[in-house]
Design a protein around this motif. Structure first.
Motif, PDB file in Angstrom:
ATOM      1  N   TYR A 143       3.669  -4.149  -1.929  1.00  0.00           N
ATOM      2  CA  TYR A 143       2.612  -4.022  -2.930  1.00  0.00           C
ATOM      3  C   TYR A 143       3.236  -3.772  -4.301  1.00  0.00           C
ATOM      4  O   TYR A 143       3.973  -2.806  -4.470  1.00  0.00           O
ATOM      5  N   GLU A 144       2.908  -4.608  -5.262  1.00  0.00           N
ATOM      6  CA  GLU A 144       3.448  -4.454  -6.612  1.00  0.00           C
ATOM      7  C   GLU A 144       3.015  -3.115  -7.211  1.00  0.00           C
ATOM      8  O   GLU A 144       1.847  -2.746  -7.163  1.00  0.00           O
ATOM      9  N   ASN A 145       3.979  -2.385  -7.745  1.00  0.00           N
ATOM     10  CA  ASN A 145       3.742  -1.069  -8.365  1.00  0.00           C
ATOM     11  C   ASN A 145       3.029  -0.091  -7.431  1.00  0.00           C
ATOM     12  O   ASN A 145       2.192   0.700  -7.864  1.00  0.00           O
ATOM     13  N   ALA A 146       3.369  -0.141  -6.151  1.00  0.00           N
ATOM     14  CA  ALA A 146       2.767   0.777  -5.186  1.00  0.00           C
ATOM     15  C   ALA A 146       3.149   2.227  -5.497  1.00  0.00           C
ATOM     16  O   ALA A 146       2.325   3.129  -5.389  1.00  0.00           O
ATOM     17  N   LEU A 147       4.397   2.433  -5.868  1.00  0.00           N
ATOM     18  CA  LEU A 147       4.897   3.768  -6.197  1.00  0.00           C
ATOM     19  C   LEU A 147       5.794   3.682  -7.423  1.00  0.00           C
ATOM     20  O   LEU A 147       6.454   2.674  -7.648  1.00  0.00           O
TER      21      LEU A 147
END
Length: 193
Positions: A143-147
């Motif tokens: 997931y893009e920019n998950a964390l």
């Protein structure tokens, strides 16, 4: 006469301003000097089961250490025989530490901020911090920019994952390349994000 006096006053003011401004450039900026404060940390690895002194961890001695800053700076250093490392000129608010020796890697994300100390101790990189970084890396693969870096130190890791990573470290293997560990982290990410 008034024009001549005004011109000399103007010329003197400009000369004084030039001297003052050039003086500011001669003296170093104090905030930049603070960046030379040493940042210290420790890298520990789970000890093998046949360890005679009964301790559960040992220093990750003579490992190369690279710090990847959240603002793009990269700093190289290494650990001593006690697993301690020291780095200077840190500029970013967060760093990803990667300690490597003989193909085994230990990682940690830590914040870096100066509060007037003579040095900054960022604590220990270990199996737990490596688990946190694995979750960060795999979550961001899915997931893009998950964390973000700032969230990694607060991740809570399940006990079974920690135990599995410790076992891999005791076998002198790299958990970041272990298919079983990677699948455990992928399952965790897919169910939590």
């Amino acid at each position: 006469m008034f024009k001549k006096l005004f011109f000399l006053l103007l010329k003197g003011t400009i000369l004084l301003m030039i001297l003052l401004l050039s003086g500011c450039c001669i003296f170093p900026d104090q905030s930049k000097m603070e960046k030379n404060i040493p940042c210290i940390g420790l890298v520990m690895i789970p000890s093998s089961l046949d360890n005679h002194d009964g301790s559960k961890v040992k220093p990750f001695a003579a490992a190369s250490v690279i710090l990847f800053g959240s603002e793009g700076d990269i700093i190289s250093t290494g650990t001593n025989q006690e697993g301690m490392w020291v780095a200077y000129n840190l500029k970013s608010p967060y760093y990803l530490l990667e300690a490597e020796k003989e193909g085994v890697i230990i990682k940690k994300v830590f914040p870096f901020q100066l509060l007037g100390e003579s040095s900054v101790n960022v604590g220990e990189a270990n199996a737990y911090s490596s688990c946190q970084v694995m979750v960060y890396e795999i979550a961001n693969q899915y997931y893009e920019n998950a964390l973000y870096f700032r969230e990694v130190p607060d991740l809570v890791i399940p006990e079974n994952l920690i135990k599995a990573v410790e076992k891999v470290y005791r076998e002198d293997r790299n958990p970041f390349d272990d298919p079983f560990i990677v699948s455990m982290v992928e399952d965790l990410v897919l169910h939590q994000f």
